[in-house]
Design a protein around this motif. Structure first.
Motif, PDB file in Angstrom:
ATOM      1  N   VAL A  74      41.141  -3.372  45.519  1.00  0.00           N
ATOM      2  CA  VAL A  74      41.224  -3.367  44.061  1.00  0.00           C
ATOM      3  C   VAL A  74      40.674  -2.050  43.502  1.00  0.00           C
ATOM      4  O   VAL A  74      39.560  -1.642  43.826  1.00  0.00           O
ATOM      5  CB  VAL A  74      40.443  -4.558  43.459  1.00  0.00           C
ATOM      6  N   ALA A  75      41.471  -1.438  42.628  1.00  0.00           N
ATOM      7  CA  ALA A  75      41.044  -0.201  41.979  1.00  0.00           C
ATOM      8  C   ALA A  75      40.514  -0.439  40.575  1.00  0.00           C
ATOM      9  O   ALA A  75      39.715   0.349  40.063  1.00  0.00           O
ATOM     10  CB  ALA A  75      42.207   0.794  41.929  1.00  0.00           C
ATOM     11  N   ASP A  76      40.963  -1.518  39.932  1.00  0.00           N
ATOM     12  CA  ASP A  76      40.478  -1.874  38.594  1.00  0.00           C
ATOM     13  C   ASP A  76      40.457  -3.391  38.500  1.00  0.00           C
ATOM     14  O   ASP A  76      41.503  -4.045  38.506  1.00  0.00           O
ATOM     15  CB  ASP A  76      41.375  -1.278  37.513  1.00  0.00           C
ATOM     16  N   TYR A  77      39.259  -3.960  38.409  1.00  0.00           N
ATOM     17  CA  TYR A  77      39.086  -5.417  38.412  1.00  0.00           C
ATOM     18  C   TYR A  77      39.396  -6.063  37.063  1.00  0.00           C
ATOM     19  O   TYR A  77      39.375  -7.289  36.966  1.00  0.00           O
ATOM     20  CB  TYR A  77      37.654  -5.765  38.822  1.00  0.00           C
ATOM     21  N   ARG A  78      39.687  -5.267  36.059  1.00  0.00           N
ATOM     22  CA  ARG A  78      39.906  -5.821  34.715  1.00  0.00           C
ATOM     23  C   ARG A  78      41.316  -5.573  34.191  1.00  0.00           C
ATOM     24  O   ARG A  78      41.543  -5.594  32.989  1.00  0.00           O
ATOM     25  CB  ARG A  78      38.872  -5.232  33.732  1.00  0.00           C
ATOM     26  N   ASP A  79      42.242  -5.347  35.076  1.00  0.00           N
ATOM     27  CA  ASP A  79      43.609  -5.116  34.628  1.00  0.00           C
ATOM     28  C   ASP A  79      44.582  -5.632  35.679  1.00  0.00           C
ATOM     29  O   ASP A  79      44.199  -5.927  36.824  1.00  0.00           O
ATOM     30  CB  ASP A  79      43.850  -3.625  34.369  1.00  0.00           C
ATOM     31  N   VAL A  80      45.849  -5.729  35.281  1.00  0.00           N
ATOM     32  CA  VAL A  80      46.925  -6.203  36.149  1.00  0.00           C
ATOM     33  C   VAL A  80      47.661  -4.991  36.717  1.00  0.00           C
ATOM     34  O   VAL A  80      47.955  -4.041  35.987  1.00  0.00           O
ATOM     35  CB  VAL A  80      47.899  -7.097  35.357  1.00  0.00           C
ATOM     36  N   ASP A  81      47.952  -5.028  38.006  1.00  0.00           N
ATOM     37  CA  ASP A  81      48.730  -3.942  38.581  1.00  0.00           C
ATOM     38  C   ASP A  81      50.136  -3.949  37.973  1.00  0.00           C
ATOM     39  O   ASP A  81      50.747  -5.012  37.831  1.00  0.00           O
ATOM     40  CB  ASP A  81      48.829  -4.103  40.097  1.00  0.00           C
ATOM     41  N   PRO A  82      50.669  -2.770  37.624  1.00  0.00           N
ATOM     42  CA  PRO A  82      51.998  -2.720  36.995  1.00  0.00           C
ATOM     43  C   PRO A  82      53.104  -3.387  37.803  1.00  0.00           C
ATOM     44  O   PRO A  82      54.091  -3.851  37.225  1.00  0.00           O
ATOM     45  CB  PRO A  82      52.247  -1.214  36.837  1.00  0.00           C
ATOM     46  N   ILE A  83      52.971  -3.458  39.133  1.00  0.00           N
ATOM     47  CA  ILE A  83      54.035  -4.108  39.896  1.00  0.00           C
ATOM     48  C   ILE A  83      54.087  -5.608  39.609  1.00  0.00           C
ATOM     49  O   ILE A  83      55.123  -6.252  39.840  1.00  0.00           O
ATOM     50  CB  ILE A  83      53.900  -3.871  41.416  1.00  0.00           C
ATOM     51  N   PRO A 110      35.025  -9.187  46.070  1.00  0.00           N
ATOM     52  CA  PRO A 110      33.751  -8.514  45.799  1.00  0.00           C
ATOM     53  C   PRO A 110      33.127  -7.793  46.991  1.00  0.00           C
ATOM     54  O   PRO A 110      32.144  -7.078  46.820  1.00  0.00           O
ATOM     55  CB  PRO A 110      32.855  -9.663  45.351  1.00  0.00           C
ATOM     56  N   ASN A 111      33.647  -7.987  48.188  1.00  0.00           N
ATOM     57  CA  ASN A 111      33.048  -7.335  49.351  1.00  0.00           C
ATOM     58  C   ASN A 111      33.300  -5.833  49.350  1.00  0.00           C
ATOM     59  O   ASN A 111      32.460  -5.046  49.776  1.00  0.00           O
ATOM     60  CB  ASN A 111      33.600  -7.934  50.644  1.00  0.00           C
ATOM     61  N   HIS A 112      34.467  -5.443  48.858  1.00  0.00           N
ATOM     62  CA  HIS A 112      34.877  -4.050  48.925  1.00  0.00           C
ATOM     63  C   HIS A 112      35.815  -3.744  47.766  1.00  0.00           C
ATOM     64  O   HIS A 112      36.385  -4.648  47.148  1.00  0.00           O
ATOM     65  CB  HIS A 112      35.591  -3.767  50.251  1.00  0.00           C
ATOM     66  N   SER A 113      35.991  -2.491  47.480  1.00  0.00           N
ATOM     67  CA  SER A 113      36.981  -2.046  46.496  1.00  0.00           C
ATOM     68  C   SER A 113      38.027  -1.197  47.197  1.00  0.00           C
ATOM     69  O   SER A 113      37.951  -0.949  48.408  1.00  0.00           O
ATOM     70  CB  SER A 113      36.312  -1.223  45.393  1.00  0.00           C
ATOM     71  N   SER A 114      38.977  -0.716  46.443  1.00  0.00           N
ATOM     72  CA  SER A 114      39.868   0.329  46.928  1.00  0.00           C
ATOM     73  C   SER A 114      39.125   1.662  46.943  1.00  0.00           C
ATOM     74  O   SER A 114      38.198   1.885  46.151  1.00  0.00           O
ATOM     75  CB  SER A 114      41.087   0.440  46.016  1.00  0.00           C
ATOM     76  N   ASP A 115      39.562   2.558  47.815  1.00  0.00           N
ATOM     77  CA  ASP A 115      38.981   3.898  47.765  1.00  0.00           C
ATOM     78  C   ASP A 115      39.447   4.667  46.530  1.00  0.00           C
ATOM     79  O   ASP A 115      38.941   5.759  46.241  1.00  0.00           O
ATOM     80  CB  ASP A 115      39.283   4.679  49.049  1.00  0.00           C
ATOM     81  N   GLN A 116      40.390   4.075  45.782  1.00  0.00           N
ATOM     82  CA  GLN A 116      40.828   4.688  44.526  1.00  0.00           C
ATOM     83  C   GLN A 116      40.031   4.186  43.324  1.00  0.00           C
ATOM     84  O   GLN A 116      40.247   4.656  42.204  1.00  0.00           O
ATOM     85  CB  GLN A 116      42.317   4.412  44.302  1.00  0.00           C
ATOM     86  N   HIS A 117      39.139   3.254  43.521  1.00  0.00           N
ATOM     87  CA  HIS A 117      38.274   2.782  42.439  1.00  0.00           C
ATOM     88  C   HIS A 117      37.447   3.956  41.918  1.00  0.00           C
ATOM     89  O   HIS A 117      36.975   4.804  42.687  1.00  0.00           O
ATOM     90  CB  HIS A 117      37.360   1.680  42.979  1.00  0.00           C
TER      91      HIS A 117
END
Length: 553
Positions: A74-83, A110-117
């Motif tokens: 996950v790169a943004d936990y407060r939004d929906v991915d455009p796809i 919650p264990n990890h995020s994307s490296d793009q976060h």
């Protein structure tokens, strides 16, 4: 935002007996036609789920992500991915689900995020020991020049669990921990800023009206102090379900996180719920996740992984009811999900198949389709008679088998790539659903595009085909769910019955339940009236690989 306001008396909350249907969004229904399922697609099929008779849906990740691990990065936990659409699409889906009395659980990672976060991007630019790096597990390497990883841990996806970064001055620098793919850096949950950030994320979705969270890798967020070396047992479950004292699974301190989250959810109306994905070696340990002040549910993976054997199955049901009962929690029952071989295939496997390994074109002793489907129908017939909450995985109501013949060039699971093709991974249980036998992409969309190829033989499993067949797996699921609801089988207790060494049998009120896991028909006796049969048969002898609900007298 729309939400269900029903509040139950203590001990009768909705999640104690709910049948919850897992949606894997990218493979459920595609409204846009781009080959990837989306939120409007889910909304368009809610009537089908209402007709099926489920109580809630759980959505696998749909939040903003580079999709290196199908949204579990996950790169943004407060939004929906455009796809998948937009927040407005999510709100509409939630409102439409609630209008049909279907609750909505979202997946939280919650264990990890994307490296793009943004946090990890900041960490890469920051210096060792900085606040930015303190949000993740960064460590200096071993060896003369830090060229060796901090310890010997192995990633769930294969290879090492550490990745070295290049510092701002261009020199090799620290290493960061990733239980899974290098694109999924682990948070440091000893960091107060991380804990406060996730409190805020929980509130964001609760304020929108969600009914709860399925917590990904709920047993992996805290690591043993000092990060000691550890060598896993050969052929062990990749998620830690078969081993004791793994330094990155099941640490005691993780329970403090869930006590905190439990209090946060209790501030909201509607009995909001937490369900943990915690792969643990025993049911006794699993039950610790659902003590009264922690999570409300946790997946019963020992039950899911039990072989088609009467003694083993009876034992895990008994132990589950006992251990979960000791802490006042319902047992959850589950046979399939997005991480394991579909049970219509898995129950007919004759060789060991560790979680996450998958099956494919070169798998020896491939499962017999007819045997697998018969056992799957029987297993579900037994499961839906048990007290507690049950989880269904999209497509199992159609009897879908694992898609085994996916060509190598179409595979997308990181496990496939990280192991250089030694493990097939989980693509086979994630293929888009067949809705209409004669439509493009079997009705998954109207363009024919599909992010994973659908087997041609899935025509027979299409929902419209099965809806017209009273003997189909879909018809069986509808009957099971209707009878379960009408008879209140999600609550209460059971009385065990003796039907021989090759059967599992019990009574729920006036309903007797039996499953024949042996090699010979099982005589049920006189004065039997069948309520449900996992497959049609005449007489009172229960065929092999069959289960039934019946009354006597």
């Amino acid at each position: 935002m729309a939400q269900l306001e029903q509040i139950a008396a203590p001990g009768s909350e909705w999640w104690r007996s709910a049948v919850i249907y897992q949606i894997y969004p990218r493979s459920f229904a595609d409204a846009s036609g781009d080959g990837i399922g989306d939120l409007p697609g889910i909304t368009s099929r809610l009537d089908d789920l209402q007709e099926l008779g489920i109580d809630a849906i759980w959505l696998s990740p749909f939040m903003t992500s580079p999709q290196k691990d199908a949204g579990y990065d996950v790169a943004d936990y407060r939004d929906v991915d455009p796809i998948f659409g937009t927040l407005a699409d999510f709100d509409e889906m939630l409102a439409q689900a609630h209008a049909r009395s279907i609750r909505v659980i979202v997946d939280l990672v919650p264990n990890h995020s994307s490296d793009q976060h943004v946090w990890f991007q900041e960490a890469l630019k920051a210096a060792p020991g900085s606040r930015e790096r303190g949000r993740y597990v960064f460590r200096d390497g071993r060896g003369k020049n830090g060229e060796l990883p901090p310890n010997n841990w192995e990633s769930v996806f294969g290879g090492g669990m550490w990745e070295r970064v290049v510092e701002a001055d261009g020199t090799p620098g620290q290493w960061y921990l990733h239980i899974f793919d290098p694109s999924q850096p682990d948070f440091d949950w000893t960091n107060a800023e991380v804990r406060e950030e996730f409190r805020s994320i929980l509130r964001f979705w609760l304020d929108r009206g969600v009914d709860g969270f399925r917590v990904d890798v709920a047993h992996g967020m805290v690591k043993e102090a000092g990060l000691p070396d550890y060598a896993p047992v050969a052929d062990a479950d990749s998620m830690g379900g078969g081993e004791e004292n793994v330094p990155y699974w099941g640490q005691d301190e993780v329970h403090d996180i869930y006590r905190d989250w439990h209090q946060l959810l209790a501030e909201y109306d509607g009995d909001r719920a937490l369900c943990g994905e915690a792969w643990l070696p025993t049911l006794k340990k699993t039950a610790l996740w659902v003590r009264p002040d922690e999570m409300h549910q946790t997946f019963n993976f020992p039950y899911l992984m039990t072989a088609w054997d009467a003694e083993a199955l009876g034992a895990v049901i008994r132990e589950s009811l006992d251990e979960f009962g000791k802490v006042g929690a319902p047992s959850t029952w589950v046979l399939s999900n997005h991480d394991v071989v579909r049970h219509a295939s898995r129950l007919a496997l004759t060789a060991e198949n560790p979680q996450g390994e998958g099956i494919g074109p070169e798998t020896p002793d491939k499962p017999d389709t007819a045997i697998g489907l018969a056992r799957a129908r029987a297993a579900t017939t037994l499961m839906l008679a048990l007290p507690g909450s049950s989880y269904l995985y999209q497509g199992e109501e159609l009897g879908l088998p694992e898609a085994m013949e996916i060509p190598d060039e179409f595979r997308q699971d990181p496990t496939w790539f990280r192991t250089n093709g030694e493990r097939y991974g989980r693509d086979g249980c994630r293929v888009p659903l067949p809705w209409e036998a004669d439509a493009p992409a079997f009705g998954f969309n109207d363009t024919g595009d599909s992010w994973l190829p659908q087997p041609a033989e899935w025509t027979q499993y299409a929902r419209d085909t099965e809806s017209a067949d009273p003997t189909s797996t879909l018809s069986l699921y509808k009957e099971l769910l209707a009878e379960r609801r009408a008879r209140g089988l999600g609550t209460g207790s059971l009385i065990w019955e003796d039907a021989g060494a090759d059967a599992v049998a019990f009574r729920r009120g006036d309903i007797h339940v039996a499953a024949n896991l042996g090699t010979e028909p099982l005589e049920l006796g006189e004065d039997v009236t069948f309520v449900l049969q996992s497959q049609p048969f005449d007489g009172t002898a229960l065929p092999v690989d069959t289960a039934a609900w019946y009354t006597k007298g």
